[in-house]
Motif scaffolding. Structure first.
Motif, short mmCIF file in Angstrom:
data_model
loop_
_atom_site.label_atom_id
_atom_site.label_comp_id
_atom_site.label_asym_id
_atom_site.label_seq_id
_atom_site.Cartn_x
_atom_site.Cartn_y
_atom_site.Cartn_z
N LEU A 15 0.84 -1.20 0.00
CA LEU A 15 0.00 0.00 0.00
C LEU A 15 0.87 1.26 0.00
O LEU A 15 0.59 2.22 -0.71
CB LEU A 15 -0.94 0.00 1.21
N ILE A 16 1.93 1.22 0.77
CA ILE A 16 2.83 2.38 0.82
C ILE A 16 3.49 2.59 -0.54
O ILE A 16 3.65 3.72 -1.01
CB ILE A 16 3.87 2.21 1.95
N LYS A 17 3.81 1.48 -1.20
CA LYS A 17 4.40 1.58 -2.54
C LYS A 17 3.45 2.28 -3.51
O LYS A 17 3.84 3.15 -4.29
CB LYS A 17 4.72 0.17 -3.07
N ASP A 20 3.15 5.99 -2.56
CA ASP A 20 4.35 6.74 -2.93
C ASP A 20 4.46 6.94 -4.44
O ASP A 20 4.92 7.98 -4.91
CB ASP A 20 5.61 6.04 -2.40
N ALA A 21 4.02 5.91 -5.19
CA ALA A 21 4.06 6.04 -6.66
C ALA A 21 3.11 7.15 -7.10
O ALA A 21 3.47 8.01 -7.92
CB ALA A 21 3.67 4.71 -7.32
N ASN A 107 -2.82 11.14 -2.68
CA ASN A 107 -2.08 9.89 -2.91
C ASN A 107 -2.40 8.89 -1.80
O ASN A 107 -2.48 7.69 -2.03
CB ASN A 107 -0.57 10.16 -2.96
N LEU A 108 -2.60 9.41 -0.59
CA LEU A 108 -2.95 8.56 0.55
C LEU A 108 -4.44 8.23 0.50
O LEU A 108 -4.85 7.11 0.83
CB LEU A 108 -2.64 9.30 1.87
N GLY A 409 4.09 12.44 1.73
CA GLY A 409 5.07 11.50 1.18
C GLY A 409 5.94 10.90 2.26
O GLY A 409 6.89 10.17 1.97
N SER A 410 5.64 11.20 3.52
CA SER A 410 6.49 10.75 4.63
C SER A 410 5.83 9.61 5.41
O SER A 410 4.68 9.25 5.16
CB SER A 410 6.72 11.93 5.60
N SER A 411 6.57 9.09 6.39
CA SER A 411 6.01 7.99 7.19
C SER A 411 4.83 8.46 8.04
O SER A 411 3.99 7.65 8.44
CB SER A 411 7.10 7.39 8.08
#
Ligand code: ZN
Length: 471
Positions: A15-17, A20-21, A107-108, A409-411
């Motif tokens: 999911l993070i990939k 981030d894409a 994006n999230l 775009g961060s954790s």
């Protein structure tokens, strides 16, 4: 519950990939081909039946799994904002100078909703339950258009519930209704002439735009206080010695309720008419979009809040806090102080010392209007809809900002996203397991919409002006 949490955690890396894409592509509304593509491919690879170009809209998609009722819809978005390109670091550094960036965290947004659809499917398989799960990839939220267009194509009509979220600074459930809006360009047509040689033969379209703006600025005084009218001149002529035969001004009209927007908008058209009459020009209206205020469904908000309490807030670590501290240093301090002094914030005393919200904030401000608009409003008048927020950026992060892009775009953004995916999936599961919860939601919805059923704000017969947003 624990199965859903485990599923999202086990698939967090994927999911993070994806998030981030999409963050990296940073595509503007109606141009999200790669962002839609990666989500469509991913869902297809997981066995969802994907319709790309849903409703004939190039970057809209609907992915479906399962059969029968209820039909649970998760709404996602993936468009970026112009000029907000930024590295995922807490100091200003664009990735692409002047390029677009995810300054609203979409994006999230899309990725968590996609994750919720997958997690819910997993839970249904395990429990031997049946239902239909849909993920809606909705383009161009920032243009307040994607869901309005999808709604006009009837894509939400058979849903039993729409579940969504928005990245924010707080972990909560939305009770505010925002504002309804119309977005339209007013185009004036005059007659060109030498501005010094024979100005009497010219009819200036720019004069008409200016007089329309003067009229609109006087109109502001005589509309309800909660309404707002804003504009930009998108075309004002070529050079001073040529009387412009074309000029254009782009207006937003906002108000707490759809019918109020309709009323003020009609008066704005009268102002345009007056400007044309005064200048001997003609005019046309290029209607881009209109949207509803959000219809809050308390029954669903209660279920969502219950689920959020079960999932709990994101757990931020020292690295996240350090990032947040540095980012916070770039905020306009007086604006943050002002926000913290507002009555809404005053009630939230536990937030006073937080930089990142790692607690849960009970839903508040039911029916509060004001601020921005969202095209989820339209969905909420078609089907009972619920929206939560999860902390994906530090408290006080300005909306539509490079700081928001950095955080998305961060954790910090990733952690908020995973909380949202878990909570939304759990909310879907609760509604499938307890049909009376959905019945309650529908009973409330029917009562609220009885007098004023949804009517698409878009003029009948008008083709989607997809290309008109960017010229
Ligand atoms: Zn947004």
């Amino acid at each position: 519950m624990s199965r859903i949490v485990d599923f999202v955690d086990e698939n967090a890396e994927d999911l993070i990939k994806v998030a981030d894409a999409v963050w990296d592509y940073a595509e503007l509304g109606f141009q999200e081909f790669k962002s839609m593509g990666i989500q469509a491919d991913y869902l297809e690879s997981k066995g969802f039946d994907v319709t790309r170009k849903a409703g004939g809209i190039p970057t809209a998609m609907v992915a479906q799994w399962g059969t029968g009722e209820p039909i649970i819809g998760f709404l996602g978005e993936y468009d970026a904002l112009s000029g907000l390109s930024q590295e995922a670091i807490p100091v200003r550094k664009p990735r692409v100078q002047g390029g677009p960036g995810h300054g609203c965290g979409h994006n999230l947004l899309g990725t968590a909703s996609l994750g919720a659809a997958l997690a819910l499917r997993d839970a249904l398989l395990k429990d031997g339950l049946s239902a239909t799960i849909r993920y809606y990839g909705c383009p161009a939220e920032e243009l307040l258009a994607g869901k309005v267009y999808m709604a006009r194509e009837g894509l939400f009509d058979d849903l039993d519930v729409a579940i969504s979220w928005h990245p924010g600074a707080l972990n909560s459930v939305r009770l505010g209704k925002g504002t309804a809006l119309n977005s339209a360009k007013f185009q004036f047509f005059g007659k060109t002439a030498h501005a010094a040689g024979d100005p009497h033969n010219g009819r200036s379209a720019l004069d008409a735009v200016e007089l329309m703006n003067v009229g609109a600025n006087y109109l502001r005084e005589h509309v309800i206080k909660e309404a707002s009218i804003h504009y930009v001149i998108t075309s004002g002529g070529g050079q001073p010695n040529v009387v412009p035969d074309f000029a254009e001004v782009w207006y937003f009209v906002r108000a707490p309720r759809r019918d109020q927007v309709d009323h003020i908008y009609e008066r704005l058209i009268d102002v345009a008419r007056g400007a044309a009459l005064m200048t001997g020009t003609t005019f046309a209206i290029d209607f881009l979009t209109g949207c509803y205020e959000v219809l809050i469904n308390q029954a669903l908000a209660d279920v969502m809040w219950d689920c959020l309490q079960k999932v709990g807030p994101p757990e931020f670590d020292e690295h996240d806090l350090e990032f947040a501290r540095k980012l916070t240093e770039t905020f306009d301090k007086s604006a943050v102080d002002e926000m913290k002094k507002s009555p809404q914030f005053e009630e939230l005393s536990e937030l006073k010392d937080q930089i990142l919200n790692d607690t849960l904030v009970p839903p508040r401000g039911k029916g509060r209007s004001g601020g921005g608009s969202t095209d989820i409003g339209d969905v909420s008048w078609i089907v009972p809809t619920v929206q939560m927020s999860a902390a994906c950026s530090p408290i006080g992060t300005p909306g539509h900002s490079w700081q928001n892009c950095a955080s998305s775009g961060s954790s910090i953004g990733h952690k908020g996203m995973l909380v949202a995916a878990k909570t939304m999936a759990l909310c879907g599961l609760e509604l499938i397991r307890n049909p009376e919860l959905l019945d309650n939601a529908w009973e409330e919805f029917r009562k609220e919409t009885k007098e004023s059923p949804y009517k698409c704000p878009f003029p009948e017969g008008r083709a989607f002006p997809l290309d008109r947003f960017f010229d």
